[in-house]
Design a protein around this motif. Structure first.
Motif, mmCIF file in Angstrom:
data_model
loop_
_atom_site.group_PDB
_atom_site.id
_atom_site.type_symbol
_atom_site.label_atom_id
_atom_site.label_comp_id
_atom_site.label_asym_id
_atom_site.label_seq_id
_atom_site.Cartn_x
_atom_site.Cartn_y
_atom_site.Cartn_z
ATOM 1 N N GLU A 71 7.315 -3.280 9.326
ATOM 2 C CA GLU A 71 6.269 -3.432 8.096
ATOM 3 C C GLU A 71 6.276 -2.532 7.171
ATOM 4 O O GLU A 71 5.921 -1.537 7.565
ATOM 5 N N ARG A 98 2.863 -3.054 2.377
ATOM 6 C CA ARG A 98 1.971 -3.788 2.192
ATOM 7 C C ARG A 98 1.141 -3.820 1.003
ATOM 8 O O ARG A 98 0.651 -2.758 0.396
ATOM 9 N N ASP A 99 0.783 -5.101 0.259
ATOM 10 C CA ASP A 99 -0.169 -5.306 -0.792
ATOM 11 C C ASP A 99 -0.383 -6.722 -0.944
ATOM 12 O O ASP A 99 0.125 -7.588 -0.664
ATOM 13 N N HIS A 115 -2.788 -9.995 -0.185
ATOM 14 C CA HIS A 115 -2.954 -10.674 0.882
ATOM 15 C C HIS A 115 -1.958 -10.954 1.831
ATOM 16 O O HIS A 115 -1.342 -11.925 1.796
ATOM 17 N N THR A 116 -1.821 -9.934 2.898
ATOM 18 C CA THR A 116 -0.769 -9.844 3.502
ATOM 19 C C THR A 116 -0.734 -10.554 4.916
ATOM 20 O O THR A 116 0.304 -10.752 5.677
ATOM 21 N N ARG A 172 -1.739 -8.174 10.963
ATOM 22 C CA ARG A 172 -0.636 -7.283 11.424
ATOM 23 C C ARG A 172 0.086 -8.280 12.432
ATOM 24 O O ARG A 172 -0.541 -8.722 13.402
#
Length: 242
Positions: free
Chosen positions: A163, A166-167, A169-170, A173
């Motif tokens: 992964e 990330r940016d 509303h992801t 995890r």
């Protein structure tokens, strides 16, 4: 004393390699840059060290094969086709390709592999790296090396379990994922941390590069070690005896 040729000799790393070669008691056989005659350099060298650009890789491999000498490849930003070319060339000459030639980083990679093999996928793995503002690729070759070590320790494929970027509303995890974060700024030579985050505890394995000479010294140690070896793919772990 070995005669070592430098591909990418006019860059910052090229100058560091020249100092490392002399400091180790070897001889600088010469150097080339974009448009230079790498085949001629190979003919007067016992080994080549390549810190140039991905676009030059195939010509550099052909020069090493033509001269029948080993080549250490420290160029980052390589793609799958480059790795296939390295595999093909390794049938003829000894090749060591790595994202980082620091002896310390490669020991760190070994420790990451061991930790990942002992801890379950309920321990989240995050790799954080920072480099100078001029670095053009991300994540760094070293971060990828550490990610591969973690994936190997877990017996999984990194490409299917990573992964990054990330940016917004992801979502949550993914369990078992290996995360990457890249920071850029200033003149940082290289900092890498591998974080194992479990329930209410964390383990952090880290390495800080204070000067690019650590990469140059490691590269020259490895290039000299390659001389006389049979054709094949080698790793810094082989140089360290891990």
């Amino acid at each position: 004393m070995a005669r070592i040729g430098i591909i990418g000799s006019e860059g910052r790393m090229g100058h560091a390699l020249a100092r490392a070669i002399e400091g180790a008691g070897h001889e600088v056989a010469g150097g080339v840059d974009k448009g230079g005659d790498v085949a001629r350099l190979a003919d007067k060298s016992d080994a080549l060290v390549d810190f140039s650009a991905p676009a030059a890789l195939e010509a550099n491999l052909h020069a090493a094969i033509g001269a029948g000498i080993p080549i250490l490849i420290g160029t980052t930003g390589l793609e799958e086709r480059h790795f296939r070319a390295i595999d093909d060339a390794a049938r003829c000459v000894p090749i060591l390709q790595t994202g980082n030639t620091s002896l310390g980083v490669n020991l760190l990679s070994h420790l990451v592999r061991e930790a990942a093999s002992k801890l379950g996928d309920d321990w989240d793995i995050e790799i954080v790296e920072m480099h100078h503002r001029m670095k053009v690729d991300a994540p760094s070759g070293t971060a990828k090396l550490l990610g591969e070590a973690a994936a190997e320790g877990r017996g999984i494929d990194l490409a299917d379990n990573s992964e990054s970027g990330r940016d917004g509303h992801t979502g949550a995890r993914a369990r078992g994922a290996i995360g990457f974060a890249a920071l850029r700024g200033g003149t940082v030579a290289g900092e890498h941390s591998v974080i194992f985050a479990g329930e209410e505890e964390r383990i952090t394995l880290a390495h800080s590069a204070e000067n690019r000479m650590i990469f140059a010294r490691g590269a020259i140690t490895a290039a000299a070690w390659l001389i006389g070896k049979p054709g094949g793919r080698y790793a810094m772990a082989d140089v360290l005896g891990l």
